[in-house]
Design a protein around this motif. Structure first.
Motif, mmCIF file in Angstrom:
data_model
loop_
_atom_site.group_PDB
_atom_site.id
_atom_site.type_symbol
_atom_site.label_atom_id
_atom_site.label_comp_id
_atom_site.label_asym_id
_atom_site.label_seq_id
_atom_site.Cartn_x
_atom_site.Cartn_y
_atom_site.Cartn_z
ATOM 1 N N GLN A 1 -3.797 0.045 -6.759
ATOM 2 C CA GLN A 1 -2.851 0.883 -5.923
ATOM 3 C C GLN A 1 -1.870 1.779 -6.904
ATOM 4 N N ARG B 1 -2.906 -2.109 2.047
ATOM 5 C CA ARG B 1 -2.204 -3.351 2.180
ATOM 6 C C ARG B 1 -2.456 -4.388 0.960
ATOM 7 N N ARG C 1 7.200 -4.088 12.139
ATOM 8 C CA ARG C 1 6.523 -2.979 12.446
ATOM 9 C C ARG C 1 6.986 -2.659 14.117
ATOM 10 N N GLU D 1 0.091 1.652 6.971
ATOM 11 C CA GLU D 1 0.559 0.963 5.741
ATOM 12 C C GLU D 1 1.383 2.176 4.909
ATOM 13 N N ASN E 1 6.022 7.803 7.576
ATOM 14 C CA ASN E 1 5.086 6.984 6.851
ATOM 15 C C ASN E 1 5.114 7.446 5.333
ATOM 16 N N ARG F 1 -2.173 9.209 8.238
ATOM 17 C CA ARG F 1 -2.591 8.952 6.731
ATOM 18 C C ARG F 1 -3.099 10.282 6.238
#
Length: 645
Positions: A449, A238, A255, A224, A354, A64
């Motif tokens: 978000q 999420r 996943r 995520e 990602n 991340r």
């Protein structure tokens, strides 16, 4: 563009210079180090399988942005539509057992299955679900249920859909078809779809960090991903309130890790056998990889050769750089995967990223298709290529400039009015502002978000292109005769411009339970620990109630029974979804028998935020009920926030 050209040149030189070296790992390492250094991907992993073993598995970058945690071969990321091959494998296991037959119509197993034109849906076979020729392109109203009931809801939702092409004759990529295939796995095996793939696929393959069950994400450390930003990605959150089970067999939640996918690839390369255990018959593996239908491949302008691609059962089959490659990608909007299998040379590669590289700007960055193809080349001792890299300039580029001061009229707030999808583009709000360089910039968000950020490149005063790390998207502005901007269209979504007048007629109200929203100024409200009740001043017949708490009431019917026990229902409307501000509300309207000659109306909204069940109920005379929903409830849903939003 200078950086990107350097990356592509370096990659080609590496492939040419090092093909004679014995160590394929060194070649792959060198290539992926360059990708990590020059690409926009925050983190990714790659696994290479030869024969019966994993010969390379490694991660690059971070899980991340802003985190110190490295992306490794054991990082749990999304595989997206690679799941379609897993669903196809599950179906083929049942074919091996004689429980399913590929060319038997679906109605043989689901007698109630039909579309609006039943004569067409009666022709849909199991094979057609797996090779994307069933003609099922419907987008259902989701149930927001994670059980196998959602798959049945999906299959029944196509009753209002018309199949417009003869089933079995043409290719149409269909998530719905694979959802129905997952329902067949459930119905025929007697296990839930999730239990079946855990028991018969992931378990035997020892894929211990692989799941399609969101309840296990925390346990296995699933990440995520990221949404596209201007020059770097945007970390994603999420959003469990938006999760539903209709598309699990198509890849909505799957996943896995590079190491786990390596085990899956070993089984496939060895014709269905893993550690001397038969997962699937060799004949069924071959049937999955046998072309069923053709569709357009990559054009020469896109870096291809204009050859058609083909689809088997859950897999694509193509001639790429002179090799027969079995492949499939996966895309979730915030993560992606790609897998290629060269069965003739006994080698396979998977990559997990990602960020969604499927929709990366291919004129700036190599696509995941190109990256995996090159790793496959290096693993086979052959040079990398530019297959999948466009060989023409970006055709959307232009040199138009707005007149001085003209950008002012576009600045403002835009709310999603209609359109979108079930994955990323729903419940959105778009803001247009000038950035620090004076360039018009857009931020697209769903609640808290942010899902996209880009600069606006105008083609003319009514049209523009988005510019960021993702593929350019066309924007069309709605202009009034006086030149005022009233809205815009982008990515299949219509946005209406917000006037700002709502604050003149509404006020913000908030309760101690953490809920806050805009309410008309001529309404009175009484807050309680669990919710509120509100009435239009002087009109007691028109009322609004709300409940925001964790509890046992989890359906609209149970809420009505608890709060309106003496209100006989004479008509029940359809249950639909309403997306606003990052929340998904289930909406249903009812007609009530108030008095002997009077008909009332009740509309109930139900949503989830963490463990809390959110209910809103608007009640009043039938006459004017729809107008009341627009004037009172719509602003509440748009402005609703709960505990820390």
């Amino acid at each position: 563009m200078k950086k990107v050209n350097y990356l592509l040149l370096s990659i080609l030189l590496l492939g040419t210079m090092e093909t004679g070296q014995a160590q394929s790992r060194a070649r792959i390492d060198g290539y992926l180090d360059l990708v990590h250094e020059q690409h926009v991907i925050p983190g990714f992993s790659v696994v290479v399988v030869k024969g019966k073993q994993i010969v390379y598995a490694k991660g690059f970058g971070k899980e991340r942005l802003g985190s110190s945690k490295n992306f490794t071969a054991n990082t749990v990321s999304a595989i997206g539509s690679l799941t379609k091959s897993i669903t196809a494998l599950a179906v083929m296991q049942l074919v091996d057992q004689g429980l399913l037959r590929l060319d038997t119509p679906v109605v043989h197993y689901l007698p109630w299955f039909r579309t609006a034109n039943k004569d067409m849906s009666d022709k849909v076979t199991v094979r057609m679900l797996l090779n994307n020729t069933a003609g099922l392109r419907a987008e259902p109203d989701l149930s927001y249920d994670l059980s196998d009931r959602a798959l049945e809801h999906l299959a029944k939702s196509v009753r209002s859909f018309f199949i417009t092409r003869e089933p079995g004759t043409s290719y149409e990529y269909s998530n719905v078809g694979f959802g129905i295939a997952g329902l067949l796995v459930h119905k025929v095996s007697g296990l839930s779809y999730l239990d079946y793939i855990e028991t018969h696929i992931f378990g035997p393959l020892q894929m211990r960090s692989t799941t399609s069950d969101p309840s296990k994400f925390s346990e296995i450390g699933a990440i995520e991903g990221h949404y596209p930003g201007k020059e770097k990605a945007i970390p994603a959150l999420r959003e469990p309130q938006t999760e539903s089970g209709e598309f699990v067999p198509a890849g909505s939640f799957a996943r896995s890790t590079a190491n786990d996918l390596g085990k899956y690839l070993i089984a496939l390369l060895n014709r269905g056998t893993y550690n001397s255990r038969e997962i699937l018959s060799a004949e069924s593996v071959e049937r999955m990889w046998q072309p069923n239908v053709v569709f357009p491949g990559l054009s020469e302008e896109e870096g291809g050769d204009d050859r058609e691609f083909q689809y088997g059962l859950g897999w694509m089959i193509s001639d790429i750089d002179g090799r027969r490659i079995v492949h499939h990608g996966g895309s979730t909007g915030k993560m992606s995967s790609f897998t290629m299998i060269d069965a003739e040379n006994d080698v396979a590669v998977s990559m997990l990223a990602n960020v969604d590289l499927t929709f990366i700007d291919q004129y700036q960055y190599p696509t995941i298709f190109n990256l995996v193809n090159n790793v496959l080349h290096l693993a086979s001792g052959t040079p990398t290529t530019t297959y999948g890299i466009p060989n023409v300039p970006d055709p959307s580029k232009n040199d138009f400039q707005l007149p001085d001061g003209a950008s002012e009229k576009y600045i403002g707030e835009y709310g999603q009015d209609r359109g979108g999808d079930n994955w990323v583009n729903f419940g959105l709000h778009l803001s247009l502002r000038r950035n620090e360089k004076g360039i018009l910039e857009a931020s697209v968000a769903r609640g808290e978000q942010e899902v996209n950020r880009f600069t606006v490149d105008f083609v003319n005063e009514a049209q523009a292109m988005s510019r960021n790390m993702a593929a350019p998207q066309r924007m069309v502005f709605k202009l009034a005769p006086n030149g005022h901007v009233t809205g815009l269209y982008m990515s299949g979504i219509a946005y209406d411009r917000e006037s700002g007048q709502l604050r003149e007629t509404h006020r913000e109200t908030a309760g101690s339970n953490g809920a806050r929203f805009l309410l008309p100024k001529d309404w009175d409200i009484h807050w309680t620990r669990e919710g509120f009740s509100a009435n239009k001043r002087g009109v007691p017949k028109i009322c609004l109630t709300g409940s925001f708490k964790e509890g046992k009431i989890k359906t609209i019917d149970s809420y009505i029974q608890a709060h309106f026990p003496d209100s006989p229902l004479v008509h029940r409307g359809a249950l639909t979804n309403h997306h606003e501000g990052g929340l998904v509300w289930r909406k249903q309207s009812f007609a009530l028998k108030e008095h002997a000659r009077e008909l009332g109306a009740l509309t109930v909204f139900y949503g989830r935020k963490g463990p809390n069940q959110l209910f809103l109920a608007f009640r009043g005379p039938a006459a004017g009920h729809t107008l009341g929903l627009q004037e009172v409830v719509a602003p509440i849903l748009k402005s609703f926030r709960f505990r820390g939003d």
